[in-house]
Design a protein around this motif. Structure first.
Motif, PDB file in Angstrom:
ATOM      1  N   TRP A   1       5.473 -15.699  19.148  1.00 28.69           N
ATOM      2  CA  TRP A   1       4.091 -15.469  19.539  1.00 28.69           C
ATOM      3  C   TRP A   1       3.418 -14.387  18.702  1.00 28.69           C
ATOM      4  N   LEU A   2       4.177 -13.439  18.171  1.00 30.00           N
ATOM      5  CA  LEU A   2       3.570 -12.432  17.288  1.00 30.00           C
ATOM      6  C   LEU A   2       3.019 -13.086  16.020  1.00 30.00           C
ATOM      7  N   ILE A   3       3.677 -14.137  15.548  1.00 32.44           N
ATOM      8  CA  ILE A   3       3.170 -14.889  14.399  1.00 32.44           C
ATOM      9  C   ILE A   3       2.038 -15.800  14.833  1.00 32.44           C
ATOM     10  N   THR A   4       2.245 -16.500  15.935  1.00 31.59           N
ATOM     11  CA  THR A   4       1.276 -17.495  16.382  1.00 31.59           C
ATOM     12  C   THR A   4      -0.038 -16.861  16.819  1.00 31.59           C
ATOM     13  N   THR A   5       0.013 -15.687  17.440  1.00 31.51           N
ATOM     14  CA  THR A   5      -1.225 -15.008  17.848  1.00 31.51           C
ATOM     15  C   THR A   5      -2.100 -14.719  16.637  1.00 31.51           C
ATOM     16  N   PHE A   6      -1.492 -14.204  15.580  1.00 32.10           N
ATOM     17  CA  PHE A   6      -2.236 -14.006  14.332  1.00 32.10           C
ATOM     18  C   PHE A   6      -2.827 -15.326  13.860  1.00 32.10           C
ATOM     19  N   ALA A   7      -1.985 -16.376  13.825  1.00 37.46           N
ATOM     20  CA  ALA A   7      -2.413 -17.645  13.268  1.00 37.46           C
ATOM     21  C   ALA A   7      -3.527 -18.279  14.091  1.00 37.46           C
TER      22      ALA A   7
ATOM     23  N   VAL B   1      -5.529 -10.283  -4.740  1.00 37.47           N
ATOM     24  CA  VAL B   1      -5.831 -10.115  -3.325  1.00 37.47           C
ATOM     25  C   VAL B   1      -5.025 -11.089  -2.478  1.00 37.47           C
ATOM     26  N   TRP B   2      -4.871 -12.341  -2.938  1.00 40.72           N
ATOM     27  CA  TRP B   2      -4.052 -13.301  -2.194  1.00 40.72           C
ATOM     28  C   TRP B   2      -2.600 -12.829  -2.099  1.00 40.72           C
ATOM     29  N   VAL B   3      -2.101 -12.175  -3.134  1.00 37.58           N
ATOM     30  CA  VAL B   3      -0.726 -11.651  -3.076  1.00 37.58           C
ATOM     31  C   VAL B   3      -0.595 -10.631  -1.953  1.00 37.58           C
ATOM     32  N   ILE B   4      -1.505  -9.657  -1.909  1.00 35.19           N
ATOM     33  CA  ILE B   4      -1.396  -8.633  -0.860  1.00 35.19           C
ATOM     34  C   ILE B   4      -1.673  -9.255   0.510  1.00 35.19           C
ATOM     35  N   ASP B   5      -2.543 -10.272   0.557  1.00 30.93           N
ATOM     36  CA  ASP B   5      -2.785 -11.014   1.794  1.00 30.93           C
ATOM     37  C   ASP B   5      -1.475 -11.563   2.340  1.00 30.93           C
ATOM     38  N   TYR B   6      -0.697 -12.231   1.487  1.00 33.86           N
ATOM     39  CA  TYR B   6       0.525 -12.865   1.969  1.00 33.86           C
ATOM     40  C   TYR B   6       1.658 -11.867   2.178  1.00 33.86           C
ATOM     41  N   VAL B   7       1.669 -10.770   1.424  1.00 32.99           N
ATOM     42  CA  VAL B   7       2.648  -9.717   1.730  1.00 32.99           C
ATOM     43  C   VAL B   7       2.374  -9.168   3.126  1.00 32.99           C
ATOM     44  N   ASP B   8       1.107  -8.857   3.400  1.00 35.79           N
ATOM     45  CA  ASP B   8       0.742  -8.350   4.719  1.00 35.79           C
ATOM     46  C   ASP B   8       1.079  -9.354   5.815  1.00 35.79           C
ATOM     47  N   ARG B   9       0.831 -10.635   5.523  1.00 34.07           N
ATOM     48  CA  ARG B   9       0.989 -11.665   6.555  1.00 34.07           C
ATOM     49  C   ARG B   9       2.450 -11.972   6.855  1.00 34.07           C
ATOM     50  N   THR B  10       3.288 -12.011   5.807  1.00 30.82           N
ATOM     51  CA  THR B  10       4.676 -12.441   5.995  1.00 30.82           C
ATOM     52  C   THR B  10       5.636 -11.295   6.265  1.00 30.82           C
ATOM     53  N   MET B  11       5.192 -10.064   6.056  1.00 31.72           N
ATOM     54  CA  MET B  11       6.122  -8.950   6.247  1.00 31.72           C
ATOM     55  C   MET B  11       6.569  -8.832   7.700  1.00 31.72           C
ATOM     56  N   VAL B  12       5.731  -9.309   8.643  1.00 37.33           N
ATOM     57  CA  VAL B  12       6.115  -9.226  10.044  1.00 37.33           C
ATOM     58  C   VAL B  12       7.326 -10.109  10.320  1.00 37.33           C
ATOM     59  N   ALA B  13       7.462 -11.223   9.571  1.00 42.45           N
ATOM     60  CA  ALA B  13       8.635 -12.085   9.763  1.00 42.45           C
ATOM     61  C   ALA B  13       9.917 -11.348   9.361  1.00 42.45           C
ATOM     62  N   ILE B  14       9.836 -10.524   8.320  1.00 41.73           N
ATOM     63  CA  ILE B  14      10.994  -9.764   7.878  1.00 41.73           C
ATOM     64  C   ILE B  14      11.326  -8.667   8.893  1.00 41.73           C
TER      65      ILE B  14
END
Length: 426
Positions: free
Chosen positions: A61-67, A30-43
């Motif tokens: 801000w697209l990253i920071t708003t999530f964070a 689950v942590w793997v899919i969590d981080y794929v979902d989270r970091t894919m926006v950077a790509i």
């Protein structure tokens, strides 16, 4: 020597081991899919930015708003896990964030993207406290930091796999369809987790401390959320996690754009280059958890301080790199070395917090880590807009050195982990 905590009258050693192994494996997935979902926006940022004509600061801000949403709901998420149980909250979190991942691919402008990324952050914020509680309920304390090391190593594994998985899919189908595909995978893993997560161990096997000891989990210790929030030790670890996490958030957010825009590396190659450091960090995070359990339980800063200073030195060399290959080598060394410190930073609260409040306590500690997720993307984006990528990556050198300084300040031993209400530590 303390009592044997690997078996009870109703649980054999084999049952305890199987429960722990299955729990860690499922949480890792689950942590793997969590981080794929989270970091894919950077790509996808270069493509999203181009489609909607966004500046680097707006992309940040697209990253920071999530964070920011992820940060604000850490403690409520931990409290919900302590109140309603880890298993139900894990499933709710995963299904909700998969919905918002899919909705990201349907957005029509910057404001809509900001809103859905904030909701995505709320959904994912329910997960960390629940995962730590699930781990605490299904592992024995003497192996918990190693288990947490495995679990958190999957963060880096997800961040490493994301470019390898997302970049080809993005090129083949576009950024919108990519979010829909990954959302479907997340929902599927949620169903698997619900079906296979084992029942918890008996409390006498999973509760930290021994009767009569001075640790927070000892006899007579019945802390609640108020006690957790008043604990200076918990907030010290939150501050350390914040500073140390700047390096990871900053690099995984901006390195793909840097390689694409400044070095002229094609997206697929940039994705591979961005994946290597995270995959190396996967291994070193696990190794760091094992080292903490085996050698550094009572002297974590002996490992943490030199490791963070070496990571800062690697970042200096990364900034001076003359080629993309050299840049990636030093980035890999910086993240790999930093990975060794992750479980020394988190190992003490994971082992010292009582099972009844570990969701809330680790929610507070994780607030610190997510402050980095709020600040690093947008501050670095602003530094790129105002100055250069060199200034943005230089910011990470300063925060990594600061982490080594804060490490001098945090408690190293369980009996110095102030938690019990009214308790004074030496």
């Amino acid at each position: 020597m303390g009592p044997d905590t690997t078996a009870s009258p109703t649980w054999t050693r084999a049952q305890v081991r199987r429960t722990s192994t299955a729990t860690i494996a499922l949480l890792m997935a689950v942590w793997v899919i969590d981080y794929v979902d989270r970091t894919m926006v950077a790509i996808a940022l270069p493509f999203i930015g181009e489609e909607f004509d966004l500046s680097k600061t707006e992309q940040g801000w697209l990253i920071t708003t999530f964070a920011l949403a992820y940060l604000v709901f850490q403690v409520p998420g931990g409290m919900l896990a302590d109140r309603f149980g880890a298993k139900r909250l894990l499933l709710v979190s995963l299904l909700l964030w998969s919905v918002f991942t899919a909705l990201t691919g349907a957005m029509w402008g910057f404001v809509a993207l900001v809103v859905v990324r904030a909701l995505f952050g709320v959904a994912q914020a329910l997960f960390p406290g629940a995962s730590f509680k699930a781990l605490a309920e299904r592992t024995t304390p003497d192996r918990r930091a190693t288990g947490a090391g495995w679990m958190l190593a999957s963060n880096s594994l997800g961040a490493g796999l994301a470019p390898l998985v997302v970049a080809p899919v993005l090129l083949a189908f576009g950024w919108r369809d990519t979010f829909w595909i990954v959302a479907g995978a997340g929902a599927l893993i949620g169903m698997v987790l619900w079906a296979l997560l084992p029942r918890p161990l008996p409390a006498e096997l999973s509760e930290p401390g021994e009767p009569g000891d001075a640790t927070p989990g000892g006899a007579g210790s019945t802390p609640g959320i108020g006690t957790v929030l008043r604990s200076s030790s918990v907030w010290k670890f939150a501050a350390l996690f914040c500073s140390a996490n700047m390096l990871v958030y900053g690099l995984i957010t901006w390195v793909p754009s840097y390689l694409l825009e400044e070095r002229g590396i094609p997206l697929l190659n940039a994705g591979i280059a961005a994946a290597i450091p995270s995959l190396v960090m996967t291994v070193t995070t696990f190794v760091g958890g094992w080292l903490f359990d085996r050698y550094f339980y009572y002297r974590a800063r002996v490992l943490v301080i030199p490791v963070l200073l070496v990571a800062a030195a690697m970042l200096v060399l990364m900034l001076r790199a003359g080629s993309a290959v050299e840049f990636t080598i030093y980035q890999t060394l910086a993240m790999g070395v930093a990975g060794l410190s992750t479980m020394s930073v988190l190992g003490m609260p994971v082992r010292a917090l009582p099972r009844a409040v570990i969701g809330s306590g680790m929610g507070v500690v994780n607030v610190g880590g997510q402050v980095a997720g709020v600040l690093a993307p947008v501050l670095m984006g602003a530094l790129v807009d105002r100055f250069s990528y060199t200034a943005a990556f230089g910011f990470l050198i300063g925060t990594t050195v600061l982490s080594a300084v804060i490490a001098i300040w945090v408690p190293q031993r369980p009996e110095r982990f102030e938690l019990a209400e009214g308790k004074k530590t030496a």
